[in-house]
Structure formats: structure tokens, C-alpha cells
Design a protein around this motif. Structure first.
Motif, PDB file in Angstrom:
ATOM      1  N   PHE A  13       0.827  -1.205   0.000  1.00 34.35           N
ATOM      2  CA  PHE A  13       0.000   0.000   0.000  1.00 34.35           C
ATOM      3  C   PHE A  13       0.862   1.256   0.000  1.00 34.35           C
ATOM      4  CE2 PHE A  13      -1.737   3.345   2.815  1.00 34.35           C
ATOM      5  CZ  PHE A  13      -2.729   3.826   1.977  1.00 34.35           C
ATOM      6  N   ALA A  17       1.239   4.365  -2.802  1.00 34.70           N
ATOM      7  CA  ALA A  17       0.541   5.599  -2.432  1.00 34.70           C
ATOM      8  C   ALA A  17       1.238   6.822  -3.012  1.00 34.70           C
ATOM      9  CB  ALA A  17       0.473   5.714  -0.910  1.00 34.70           C
ATOM     10  N   ASP A  21      -3.113  11.106  -4.102  1.00 31.16           N
ATOM     11  CA  ASP A  21      -4.190  10.192  -3.720  1.00 31.16           C
ATOM     12  C   ASP A  21      -4.812  10.545  -2.369  1.00 31.16           C
ATOM     13  OD1 ASP A  21      -3.858   8.648  -6.001  1.00 31.16           O
ATOM     14  OD2 ASP A  21      -2.445   7.279  -5.035  1.00 31.16           O
ATOM     15  N   LEU A  22      -4.125  11.338  -1.572  1.00 28.21           N
ATOM     16  CA  LEU A  22      -4.568  11.587  -0.209  1.00 28.21           C
ATOM     17  C   LEU A  22      -5.786  12.508  -0.188  1.00 28.21           C
ATOM     18  CD1 LEU A  22      -1.073  12.235   1.399  1.00 28.21           C
ATOM     19  CD2 LEU A  22      -2.444  10.142   1.590  1.00 28.21           C
ATOM     20  N   LEU A 131       1.463   8.498   6.301  1.00 26.64           N
ATOM     21  CA  LEU A 131       1.458   7.034   6.381  1.00 26.64           C
ATOM     22  C   LEU A 131       1.949   6.574   7.745  1.00 26.64           C
ATOM     23  CD1 LEU A 131       2.791   6.107   2.827  1.00 26.64           C
ATOM     24  CD2 LEU A 131       0.426   6.052   3.642  1.00 26.64           C
ATOM     25  N   GLU A 134      -0.838   6.992  10.210  1.00 28.92           N
ATOM     26  CA  GLU A 134      -1.888   5.997   9.983  1.00 28.92           C
ATOM     27  C   GLU A 134      -1.517   4.635  10.557  1.00 28.92           C
ATOM     28  OE1 GLU A 134      -5.619   4.676   8.562  1.00 28.92           O
ATOM     29  OE2 GLU A 134      -4.784   6.672   8.917  1.00 28.92           O
ATOM     30  N   LEU A 257      -6.966  -0.056   3.894  1.00 31.69           N
ATOM     31  CA  LEU A 257      -5.963   0.996   3.767  1.00 31.69           C
ATOM     32  C   LEU A 257      -6.290   1.888   2.570  1.00 31.69           C
ATOM     33  CD1 LEU A 257      -2.732  -1.074   4.489  1.00 31.69           C
ATOM     34  CD2 LEU A 257      -3.516   0.904   5.822  1.00 31.69           C
ATOM     35  N   GLY A 258      -6.211   3.183   2.791  1.00 30.03           N
ATOM     36  CA  GLY A 258      -6.531   4.135   1.734  1.00 30.03           C
ATOM     37  C   GLY A 258      -7.996   4.471   1.626  1.00 30.03           C
ATOM     38  N   GLN A 259      -8.850   3.713   2.289  1.00 27.02           N
ATOM     39  CA  GLN A 259     -10.289   3.975   2.279  1.00 27.02           C
ATOM     40  C   GLN A 259     -10.759   4.519   3.622  1.00 27.02           C
ATOM     41  OE1 GLN A 259     -12.491   0.530   0.691  1.00 27.02           O
ATOM     42  NE2 GLN A 259     -10.537  -0.241  -0.081  1.00 27.02           N
ATOM     43  N   TRP A 261      -9.354   6.263   7.018  1.00 28.14           N
ATOM     44  CA  TRP A 261      -8.178   6.966   7.540  1.00 28.14           C
ATOM     45  C   TRP A 261      -8.304   7.159   9.050  1.00 28.14           C
ATOM     46  CZ3 TRP A 261      -3.757   7.671   4.946  1.00 28.14           C
ATOM     47  CH2 TRP A 261      -3.798   7.505   3.560  1.00 28.14           C
TER      48      TRP A 261
END
Length: 460
Positions: A13, A17, A21-22, A131, A134, A257-259, A261
Motif C-alpha cells: 500500500f 501511495a 491520492d490523499l 502514512l 496511519e 488501507l486508503g479507504q 483513515w
């Protein structure tokens, strides 16, 4: 080798990234957290603990890495170590509420050091920092508050993993390298809560050590040094060894992850004390203001608190009534209650030698009692209830179900800026304050990360 391990899934991931994308909310919140972190670091740079830390790291030589709020020039690892100590030193830095992890205190120093070392931009620095926030939060969440119950400081444990992701990502490692950094740092993640017994300073060291360990682990991973694949979920992984027999949700670490936060659940502190005391400070100040309460009207204050939080800030109760030093006072609920009722505030001025010796605060602390709070939302929120008995027989009850700074009651960007300004104005001039504020506001641009670090240092 079968399905991917958790560390490998995180590595995949993170390697894929991009800053673009954030989500905007994630970037904005991270920038607010960075401003808060730099402000508390500046405020700490002149304290005795900072001077001792400076003397300690100077034994290992100098370098070319700037340090927050300081004229020091150190190696990458020692700069990260000292920056972590400065961010966390006043216990005024952010906390991810559900995981009980001070996420910025290790992720930001690791990201800055890696970005300066590898000549990155602040956009690359910010990606790694976010990251790191997170993953630190997710590792702490998986324990369901268990690290505290077992006597470990989650910031030192979870923070090392998040910082390793930050360092490896900013360094330019591929998925295997980012996974490897986590796998290796698992043998370096550390931090015990024994400091609670006597006010020792080791807690201040934990996030800096996590950041320095992260840089070390990322370097070894880049050199293809093998680490254990299942560092989180394995038979002798982090959770099996540190929380044997306890229920842990390791799958949540890499889920969605990425969906989803989790770093958005990081709260900025309104008070310079253990986060477990904050709702009680708000409760006491609210009753004091709304009732026009004077300290001599109060005969008893019953504080209802979750047992895990109570173990940190209420036990042993007699010892907590008389903190042994300023750091011990930050983890004393009776002292915090006494200071709030006596002074009508809880600021850095309440954590001085003069305040620690204030017999009026002592007198109130002696009236504090502790009870379990069956309605507490811990660890999702740090709830508080106080029952204040007055000399005329009345009992005033006030409950704070959710602490300020929690995502349900967040400090506003204006609140955070005001905290930054207050901290900075104690220690520096307006030109420096504005220079640093502008540098943080520019995080995420193509500006050199070294320029950012230099802007956030202090002159000789």
C-alpha cells in the motif's frame, strides 16, 4: 510463501501511495498536527530535560541535520531522537484517541530526518508522515487498550512501526523495503510504563527512540537484511509476545488501507498533561465557572474514571496527591483537579516547581477520591464524571463523556493555531514564529525538505 503478511500488505500500500491520492481532509489534518508538534517542540527546547537530552546525544558526534527549535546539528538518527523528545517532552503533543498513541512524536521526526537525508521535497515528507500517523494508529488500535494494561507505552511500540513506514517510504524503498523496515523494527519497538511509579523521564525518550529505530530499520531493510515476515501476527510477533492471551484485532492493521483513515481520529491536546486527565480538567473548570465555585466551598470531589486510565493517573492515590516532580504531576489526576479548581486554568504555568509546591493545590488534591466509571467510553474516548460535595451539603455532578480534541469534539484549526501562537510566544520572537508558521503551511509543496527543516530550527 502463501498469502501476504500484514507488514507486506502495508508495504504494498505505502509503495503505491501518492500524495495526490490523499484526501484533502487527511492532508489538512496532518498539517494542523505538524503545526502543533513544531510549536510544542519549540516550547520544550529550552527546558532542563531538553538540555540533558542535548548533552546525551552530543556524545555521539555532530552532523548536518537541523533540530526543531534548536541550533543543534546532528546525524539523521540523533536529530530524529532529539526531535521526538522535544515534541513529546511537555506531554502536550497530539494523541490518537482510540489507540492511545502519540502518533506525531515519532512519525514526524522520522519523516523529517529521512526527507533531509535523501534530499526529498516536503510533498514526499508529508506522504511519509501521513502514512506513519496511519500505521501507528492502526497498530495501537489492534490492542484495544491492552498495551497500557500490560504495562507498555503504546507510543514506543506502535510508534516504531508507523515511523518505520514513514522512514522507508520517504527514503524511496519499494514494497519489500517498507515491509522489511516494519519486520526489523519489531525487535526495537519498546517502552514500559514504570516511569509512572516515580516520575522518571523515560517516557519522553520513547517516541524519539522509535523514530531513531525506524531509520535504523529502514536502512537495514534497504540493505536486504531479512526480518520476520509475520512481525505483527506471528507466533512470536508483537501481539503474541506483548499481550499473550488477550484479544487483539491484528487484521484491522491493514484493513481498508486508503479507504478508512484512522489518523483523522488524532486529537490535539488542549492541556499539557496526560490525556486521561483532560475531561476531568474540563469538568472541574465548567463547574467552577458555572457555579461561581470557590475552592473553600468544596469538601469532597469524587472522580469516576475507567480502571485502565486510573492505573496511569490515580495509582497509588496517596502518591498522586503529592507528585514528586513536574512530570509526575502531569500524570496525577488529584493534582490536575486541584490546579484547575484553585487556579481556574491548566496551562504550562501549572507545571512549574512553584505550582508543585502550592499548598492550596495540595489541599484540594487531598479531597479527591476515585471510583470506577461503568459508563466510560474508554478507549474510544476518555470520559470523566465528577461529583463535587459542598460544605452546604449540595452535590454538583458534571459529566464529560467525550474529551475535547476527540474527533467528535475536535479543536478547530483556529484553536490549534492559537495554541501554536501561545507556545511559540513563550520562547521566541514574532519573525521566527511567522517563519515557522509559513514553513508548515507550505508542507506538501515541491519545496526542499531541508529548507523546511532549516526554517524550523533556531539560530545559534
Amino acid at each position: 510463501m502463501g498469502s501476504s503478511s500484514i507488514a507486506e500488505r502495508i508495504g504494498e500500500f505505502a509503495a503505491a501511495a501518492t500524495f495526490e491520492d490523499l484526501p484533502r481532509a487527511v492532508v489538512d489534518h496532518a498539517r494542523n498536527l505538524a503545526l502543533d508538534s513544531v510549536g510544542v517542540a519549540f516550547c520544550a527546547a529550552g527546558e532542563p530535560f531538553a538540555e540533558r537530552a542535548r548533552r546525551a546525544v552530543s556524545r555521539f558526534g555532530r552532523g548536518d541535520h537541523p533540530v526543531l527549535g534548536s541550533p543543534d546539528r546532528l546525524s539523521a538518527r540523533d536529530a530524529a531522537l532529539l526531535n521526538g523528545i522535544l515534541v513529546h517532552g511537555h506531554d502536550f503533543d497530539d494523541t490518537h484517541i482510540g489507540s492511545i498513541v502519540h502518533v506525531s512524536a515519532s512519525a514526524l521526526p522520522a519523516a523529517i530526518a529521512a526527507a533531509v537525508e535523501h534530499d526529498r521535497t516536503t510533498r514526499e515528507l508529508m506522504l511519509g508522515y501521513i502514512l506513519g500517523l496511519e500505521i501507528s494508529a492502526r497498530v495501537g488500535l489492534a490492542a484495544h487498550g491492552g498495551f497500557h494494561r500490560a504495562g507498555f507505552h503504546p507510543t514506543g511500540l506502535a510508534g516504531a512501526f508507523g515511523a518505520a513506514v514513514a522512514a522507508a517510504t520517504v527514503s524511496g524503498s519499494d514494497a519489500a523495503g517498507i515491509a522489511g523496515a516494519q519486520q526489523i523494527v519489531g525487535s526495537m519497538a519498546s517502552g514500559i510504563l514504570e516511569f509512572l511509579e516515580d516520575g522518571a523521564w523515560t517516557k519522553r525518550l520513547h517516541p524519539g527512540w522509535a523514530a531513531a529505530s525506524a531509520l535504523t530499520a529502514a536502512g537495514f531493510a534497504a540493505a536486504d537484511w531479512p526480518g520476520p515476515r509475520a512481525v505483527y501476527e506471528g507466533r512470536y510477533g508483537l501481539f503474541a509476545t506483548h499481550l499473550p492471551g488477550q484479544e487483539c484485532d491484528t487484521e484491522t492493521i491493514a484493513a481498508d488501507l486508503g479507504q478508512r483513515w484512522e489518523m483523522l481520529g488524532t486529537g490535539v491536546k488542549p492541556y499539557p498533561s496526560c490525556h486521561f486527565t483532560h475531561s476531568f480538567a474540563d469538568a472541574v473548570l465548567a463547574v467552577r465557572e458555572h457555579e461561581g465555585l470557590e475552592p473553600d466551598q468544596v469538601t469532597d470531589i469524587l472522580c469516576r474514571i475507567h480502571p485502565t486510565a486510573a492505573a496511569a493517573v490515580c495509582e497509588p492515590l496517596e502518591g498522586k496527591r503529592r507528585p514528586r516532580d513536574l512530570y509526575d504531576a502531569k500524570f496525577s489526576l488529584p493534582y490536575v483537579v486541584g490546579a484547575c479548581l484553585q487556579r481556574g486554568r491548566l496551562t504550562l504555568a501549572e507545571f512549574t516547581d512553584e505550582s508543585l509546591a502550592d499548598t492550596d493545590i495540595h489541599a484540594i488534591a487531598d479531597r479527591v477520591r476515585i471510583a470506577d466509571d461503568p459508563r466510560s467510553r474508554f478507549p474510544e474516548a476518555y470520559s470523566a464524571q465528577i461529583d463535587v460535595t459542598l460544605r452546604d451539603g449540595r452535590v454538583l455532578t458534571h459529566r464529560e463523556d467525550v474529551n475535547r480534541g476527540h474527533h467528535e469534539r475536535p479543536l478547530t484549526p483556529s484553536d490549534i493555531e492559537q495554541k501554536y501562537l501561545a507556545n511559540m510566544r513563550q520562547v521566541t520572537d514574532e519573525p521566527t514564529l511567522e517563519r515557522v508558521r509559513a514553513a508548515v503551511a507550505d508542507l506538501g509543496s515541491n519545496r526542499s525538505a531541508r529548507e523546511f527543516a532549516e526554517a524550523c530550527a533556531a539560530g545559534d
